[in-house]
Design a protein around this motif. Sequence first.
Motif, PDB file in Angstrom:
ATOM      1  N   GLN A  61      34.018  39.629  44.478  1.00  0.00           N
ATOM      2  CA  GLN A  61      35.312  40.046  43.969  1.00  0.00           C
ATOM      3  C   GLN A  61      35.500  39.472  42.563  1.00  0.00           C
TER       4      GLN A  61
ATOM      5  N   GLU B  82      40.911  40.165  40.349  1.00  0.00           N
ATOM      6  CA  GLU B  82      41.264  40.766  41.639  1.00  0.00           C
ATOM      7  C   GLU B  82      41.658  39.681  42.640  1.00  0.00           C
TER       8      GLU B  82
ATOM      9  N   ASP C 125      45.310  39.337  44.244  1.00  0.00           N
ATOM     10  CA  ASP C 125      45.437  39.326  45.707  1.00  0.00           C
ATOM     11  C   ASP C 125      46.217  38.112  46.190  1.00  0.00           C
TER      12      ASP C 125
ATOM     13  N   ARG D 149      49.863  38.567  45.117  1.00  0.00           N
ATOM     14  CA  ARG D 149      50.456  39.654  45.912  1.00  0.00           C
ATOM     15  C   ARG D 149      50.792  39.172  47.330  1.00  0.00           C
ATOM     16  N   ASN D 150      49.863  38.462  47.953  1.00  0.00           N
ATOM     17  CA  ASN D 150      50.091  37.950  49.313  1.00  0.00           C
ATOM     18  C   ASN D 150      51.228  36.935  49.344  1.00  0.00           C
TER      19      ASN D 150
END
Length: 87
Positions: free
Chosen positions: A5, A9, A13, A16-17
């Motif tokens: 990854q 990204e 992530d 976002r989480n």
Amino acid sequence: MATMQKRYELISDVLRNNIASRQLPDGFVLLEGPIADLMQSSRAPVQMALRILEDEKLISRFDGRGFVVGQRAAQSSLIRGDISELD
């Protein structure tokens, strides 16, 4: 063969989480430097991750100095804190 990854990204992530779980509440100020330090990254991947989250309308710019979780929080409702102190 597994693909790795990209750093931006991974950062997007993680952010976002944390937004989805409310670890980063609406109005929380996100600055590139502290995020880069926390994620042990340079600022370029952080900038890319923040642009992705802005495109997803999870965060928005304010006063040209960073981002805030949510959409256009009023200056009086901004939460300024140390992101490294969050779980």
